[in-house]
Design a protein around this motif. Structure first.
Motif, mmCIF file in Angstrom:
data_model
loop_
_atom_site.group_PDB
_atom_site.id
_atom_site.type_symbol
_atom_site.label_atom_id
_atom_site.label_comp_id
_atom_site.label_asym_id
_atom_site.label_seq_id
_atom_site.Cartn_x
_atom_site.Cartn_y
_atom_site.Cartn_z
ATOM 1 N N GLU A 53 0.968 -1.178 0.202
ATOM 2 C CA GLU A 53 0.133 -0.118 -0.098
ATOM 3 C C GLU A 53 0.766 1.250 0.087
ATOM 4 O OE1 GLU A 53 -4.143 0.750 2.132
ATOM 5 O OE2 GLU A 53 -2.613 0.723 3.358
ATOM 6 N N VAL A 54 0.365 2.283 -1.013
ATOM 7 C CA VAL A 54 1.264 3.508 -1.017
ATOM 8 C C VAL A 54 0.457 4.501 -1.045
ATOM 9 C CG1 VAL A 54 3.021 4.633 -2.496
ATOM 10 C CG2 VAL A 54 2.948 2.288 -2.303
ATOM 11 N N ILE A 55 0.937 5.751 -0.264
ATOM 12 C CA ILE A 55 0.196 7.055 -0.485
ATOM 13 C C ILE A 55 1.111 8.322 -0.785
ATOM 14 C CG2 ILE A 55 -1.566 6.276 1.131
ATOM 15 C CD1 ILE A 55 -0.210 8.140 3.276
ATOM 16 N N LEU A 56 0.785 9.114 -1.350
ATOM 17 C CA LEU A 56 1.471 10.226 -1.548
ATOM 18 C C LEU A 56 1.099 11.229 -0.534
ATOM 19 C CD1 LEU A 56 1.065 8.993 -4.637
ATOM 20 C CD2 LEU A 56 2.427 11.076 -5.121
ATOM 21 N N GLY A 57 1.998 12.240 0.076
ATOM 22 C CA GLY A 57 1.708 13.351 0.902
ATOM 23 C C GLY A 57 2.552 14.423 0.619
ATOM 24 N N ARG A 58 1.916 15.695 0.878
ATOM 25 C CA ARG A 58 2.566 16.952 1.027
ATOM 26 C C ARG A 58 3.606 17.085 2.280
ATOM 27 N NH1 ARG A 58 -0.239 22.693 -0.344
ATOM 28 N NH2 ARG A 58 1.453 24.234 0.541
ATOM 29 N N SER A 67 6.975 22.945 -0.440
ATOM 30 C CA SER A 67 6.992 21.400 0.085
ATOM 31 C C SER A 67 7.567 20.440 -0.826
ATOM 32 C CB SER A 67 5.585 21.155 0.045
ATOM 33 O OG SER A 67 4.784 21.274 -1.139
ATOM 34 N N GLN A 68 7.613 19.265 -0.586
ATOM 35 C CA GLN A 68 8.046 18.191 -1.194
ATOM 36 C C GLN A 68 7.008 17.236 -1.167
ATOM 37 O OE1 GLN A 68 11.718 17.407 0.878
ATOM 38 N NE2 GLN A 68 12.589 17.117 -1.452
ATOM 39 N N VAL A 69 6.817 16.267 -2.341
ATOM 40 C CA VAL A 69 5.858 15.272 -2.392
ATOM 41 C C VAL A 69 6.602 13.939 -1.992
ATOM 42 C CG1 VAL A 69 4.321 13.842 -3.726
ATOM 43 C CG2 VAL A 69 4.141 16.168 -3.726
ATOM 44 N N PHE A 70 6.144 13.107 -1.048
ATOM 45 C CA PHE A 70 6.652 11.910 -1.057
ATOM 46 C C PHE A 70 5.879 10.809 -1.075
ATOM 47 C CE2 PHE A 70 9.689 14.454 1.466
ATOM 48 C CZ PHE A 70 10.827 13.695 2.044
ATOM 49 N N PHE A 71 6.345 9.606 -1.379
ATOM 50 C CA PHE A 71 5.731 8.327 -1.477
ATOM 51 C C PHE A 71 6.059 7.722 -0.217
ATOM 52 C CE2 PHE A 71 6.312 9.389 -5.968
ATOM 53 C CZ PHE A 71 5.327 8.703 -6.505
ATOM 54 N N PHE A 72 4.908 7.236 0.527
ATOM 55 C CA PHE A 72 4.823 6.814 1.739
ATOM 56 C C PHE A 72 4.421 5.063 1.548
ATOM 57 C CE2 PHE A 72 4.641 11.216 2.733
ATOM 58 C CZ PHE A 72 5.792 11.454 3.711
ATOM 59 N N SER A 77 2.024 0.352 11.421
ATOM 60 C CA SER A 77 1.027 1.473 11.662
ATOM 61 C C SER A 77 1.515 2.748 11.325
ATOM 62 C CB SER A 77 0.342 1.103 13.046
ATOM 63 O OG SER A 77 -0.300 0.015 13.278
ATOM 64 N N VAL A 78 2.882 3.035 11.024
ATOM 65 C CA VAL A 78 3.374 4.074 10.778
ATOM 66 C C VAL A 78 3.741 4.342 9.394
ATOM 67 C CG1 VAL A 78 5.455 5.849 11.489
ATOM 68 C CG2 VAL A 78 4.527 4.359 13.267
ATOM 69 N N TRP A 79 3.604 5.686 8.905
ATOM 70 C CA TRP A 79 4.107 5.797 7.196
ATOM 71 C C TRP A 79 5.356 6.317 7.367
ATOM 72 C CZ3 TRP A 79 0.731 4.242 3.447
ATOM 73 C CH2 TRP A 79 -0.562 3.889 3.599
ATOM 74 N N ILE A 80 5.900 5.615 6.336
ATOM 75 C CA ILE A 80 7.437 6.081 6.516
ATOM 76 C C ILE A 80 7.789 6.397 4.821
ATOM 77 C CG2 ILE A 80 8.092 5.043 8.422
ATOM 78 C CD1 ILE A 80 9.353 2.850 6.567
ATOM 79 N N PRO A 81 8.758 7.187 4.551
ATOM 80 C CA PRO A 81 9.138 7.448 3.042
ATOM 81 C C PRO A 81 9.386 6.052 2.400
ATOM 82 C CG PRO A 81 10.157 9.168 4.253
ATOM 83 C CD PRO A 81 9.559 8.026 5.481
ATOM 84 N N ARG A 82 8.964 5.777 1.278
ATOM 85 C CA ARG A 82 9.325 4.529 0.519
ATOM 86 C C ARG A 82 10.756 4.490 0.014
ATOM 87 N NH1 ARG A 82 9.226 2.759 -5.028
ATOM 88 N NH2 ARG A 82 8.665 0.613 -5.256
#
Length: 314
Positions: A53-58, A67-72, A77-82
């Motif tokens: 599962e992947v999300i993008l975030g500002r 800002s930067q956009v990261f893939f997480f 239970s914690v979202w970390i940079p891919r």
């Protein structure tokens, strides 16, 4: 093209309807790590890539608009940079798939030549690729246009939502057009989209944030609508409507979530406290859906709520 006439409602009128409806919701705050003390907000809905599962975030400092956009990805239970994944110097990411290809967009800010801290314009940039690690830039929106969104329609063509402002769009209106392929996604396409005139009153504005192909071939649009109050503070709400791509007929806008759905928390600025930004929606079973939102330009949440697109499939 035909339109079903309806009275354009204000934010306050739609809020009255929203608060009058009884609904059960469940709220979850997303936890992030690996980005220092920066905020993560305006996230996309999750999607699956290479089995995870992947999300993008500002990702942004509290006192900055750069800002930067990261893939997480999710770990315990914690979202970390891919791992080993490129970041983009963009705001407000969006993601969709067109003919199996991943399409990622975001807003690039343009600064003054004599002052690198002064933002004078912005441009939506688009990248494509079958894998996250091999995305390439392929299109740019017009200056000063955010909230451009794409969707593959039932007949294989591509629907394009735009958000003009100024002389043509006021504070922000939604436009729509259809193209045959991604190769046609250019500035002329964006500027010539037909604008829906009856979604927002003149003093208010809104935009599309994500589009869903419905069972009947119509398009369910997730977006936001916004207004100022008498003190100049902004109020943003999550909203939806449906579009018939054959006739360009739309249903009235309805609000599906507000800042009051979420716990009290930090905000980027006092005037942004009552702001939520629709990131994406995942439709689930038994008439439920999960909405991903940015809250007060500082936090990211998910809220499970009644599927707002079900009525459009009747």
């Amino acid at each position: 093209m035909t339109r079903r006439p309806f009275k354009t409602a204000t934010c306050n009128e739609l809020l009255d309807t929203f608060y009058a409806r009884l609904r059960h919701v469940s709220v979850e705050k997303l936890v992030f790590s690996g980005v220092g003390k920066r905020d993560v907000y305006n996230i996309t809905a999750p999607f699956v890539h290479d089995g995870e599962e992947v999300i993008l975030g500002r990702v942004e400092e509290r006192d900055s608009e750069f800002s930067q956009v990261f893939f997480f990805t999710l770990r315990d239970s914690v979202w970390i940079p891919r791992a080993h994944t490129h970041t983009y110097n963009l705001q407000d990411p969006c993601v969709t798939r067109i003919k199996g290809e991943l399409i990622v967009g975001g807003v690039e800010v343009i600064t003054a030549g004599d002052d690198p801290q002064k933002i004078v314009s912005w441009v939506t940039q688009f990248y494509r690729g079958y894998r996250i690690d091999s995305m390439r830039h392929f299109s740019s929106g017009p200056a000063m246009m955010k909230d451009i969104r794409l969707i593959e329609l039932q007949d294989g063509r591509i629907g394009v939502f735009t958000r003009p402002q100024g002389e043509k769009g006021g504070r922000g209106m939604i436009g729509f057009t259809i193209i045959d392929s991604l190769e046609e996604l250019n500035e002329q396409t964006f500027l010539e989209a037909e604008i829906f005139q009856d979604q927002f009153v003149r003093e208010e504005w809104g935009g599309a944030n994500e589009a869903h192909l419905l069972k009947n071939g119509h398009v369910g649009v997730l977006g936001h609508m916004a207004c100022f109050d008498r003190l100049g503070k902004k109020h943003y709400y999550s909203m939806v409507f449906s579009l018939n791509p054959g006739t360009f007929e739309t249903t009235p806008v309805k609000i599906i979530a507000a800042r009051s759905d979420f716990p009290i928390g930090p905000g980027k600025r006092p005037d942004l406290q009552d702001v939520i930004f629709s990131g994406g929606l995942v439709r689930g079973e038994q008439g439920r859906a999960v909405l991903s939102v940015g809250v007060s330009d500082a936090e990211a949440y998910r809220i499970e709520l009644p599927d707002p697109f079900l009525e459009y499939e009747q």
